[in-house]
Design an enzyme around this catalytic site. Sequence first.
Site, PDB file in Angstrom:
ATOM      1  N   HIS A   7       0.840  -1.202   0.000  1.00  0.00           N
ATOM      2  CA  HIS A   7       0.000   0.000   0.000  1.00  0.00           C
ATOM      3  C   HIS A   7       0.873   1.250   0.000  1.00  0.00           C
ATOM      4  O   HIS A   7       2.066   1.182   0.217  1.00  0.00           O
ATOM      5  CB  HIS A   7      -0.950   0.020   1.204  1.00  0.00           C
ATOM      6  CG  HIS A   7      -0.269   0.150   2.537  1.00  0.00           C
ATOM      7  ND1 HIS A   7       0.049  -0.938   3.313  1.00  0.00           N
ATOM      8  CD2 HIS A   7       0.162   1.235   3.223  1.00  0.00           C
ATOM      9  CE1 HIS A   7       0.643  -0.533   4.416  1.00  0.00           C
ATOM     10  NE2 HIS A   7       0.722   0.790   4.391  1.00  0.00           N
ATOM     11  N   GLU A  56      -3.758   3.787   1.689  1.00  0.00           N
ATOM     12  CA  GLU A  56      -4.020   3.970   3.112  1.00  0.00           C
ATOM     13  C   GLU A  56      -4.232   5.454   3.386  1.00  0.00           C
ATOM     14  O   GLU A  56      -3.353   6.276   3.134  1.00  0.00           O
ATOM     15  CB  GLU A  56      -2.835   3.461   3.934  1.00  0.00           C
ATOM     16  CG  GLU A  56      -2.968   3.691   5.417  1.00  0.00           C
ATOM     17  CD  GLU A  56      -1.718   3.286   6.185  1.00  0.00           C
ATOM     18  OE1 GLU A  56      -1.560   3.780   7.312  1.00  0.00           O
ATOM     19  OE2 GLU A  56      -0.905   2.493   5.672  1.00  0.00           O
ATOM     20  N   HIS A  75       3.377  11.398  -6.403  1.00  0.00           N
ATOM     21  CA  HIS A  75       1.966  11.253  -6.735  1.00  0.00           C
ATOM     22  C   HIS A  75       1.608   9.790  -6.906  1.00  0.00           C
ATOM     23  O   HIS A  75       2.474   8.940  -7.057  1.00  0.00           O
ATOM     24  CB  HIS A  75       1.618  12.038  -8.003  1.00  0.00           C
ATOM     25  CG  HIS A  75       2.343  11.551  -9.222  1.00  0.00           C
ATOM     26  ND1 HIS A  75       3.577  12.047  -9.579  1.00  0.00           N
ATOM     27  CD2 HIS A  75       2.035  10.607 -10.142  1.00  0.00           C
ATOM     28  CE1 HIS A  75       3.985  11.428 -10.673  1.00  0.00           C
ATOM     29  NE2 HIS A  75       3.064  10.547 -11.040  1.00  0.00           N
ATOM     30  N   GLU A 117      -2.223  10.985 -10.890  1.00  0.00           N
ATOM     31  CA  GLU A 117      -2.063  10.922 -12.335  1.00  0.00           C
ATOM     32  C   GLU A 117      -3.044   9.917 -12.923  1.00  0.00           C
ATOM     33  O   GLU A 117      -3.188   8.809 -12.408  1.00  0.00           O
ATOM     34  CB  GLU A 117      -0.628  10.493 -12.677  1.00  0.00           C
ATOM     35  CG  GLU A 117      -0.339  10.430 -14.155  1.00  0.00           C
ATOM     36  CD  GLU A 117       1.104  10.032 -14.433  1.00  0.00           C
ATOM     37  OE1 GLU A 117       1.445   9.928 -15.631  1.00  0.00           O
ATOM     38  OE2 GLU A 117       1.885   9.816 -13.488  1.00  0.00           O
TER      39      GLU A 117
END
Length: 122
Positions: A7, A56, A75, A117
């Site tokens: 994550h 998360e 990002h 993105e």
Amino acid sequence: MKFTFAHNNINVKNIDESIAFYQEALGLTETRRISPKSGAFVIVFMGDSVTPHRLELTCLKEHPQAYNLGENEFHLALQVDDFEAAHEKHKEMGCICFENPEMGIYFINDPDGYWIEIIPAD
């Protein structure tokens, strides 16, 4: 030895607002929640129901101010199967913050200012 992604974490000011954004903008759903009795924090994992990767979202009770995102050079990136429909949806939501037509990508920003993105599927 082999490592695999599990994550990515981002800290958010308002957990409910962030969950709603990620559900509406990206179709992510809550897969797990951690919230101790003390109420000091809430952690919510969001998933795409396709890959095992999770986002998360962490909301700290004692940190209600905006987070310093630096120059926002890091990002998340998500592929979408219908790029044009996604672009139209995000345009309607008013969350597109940067477009690069030459590369065929664009970015949206979430309620805390994180950039995401959006790329077409391969």
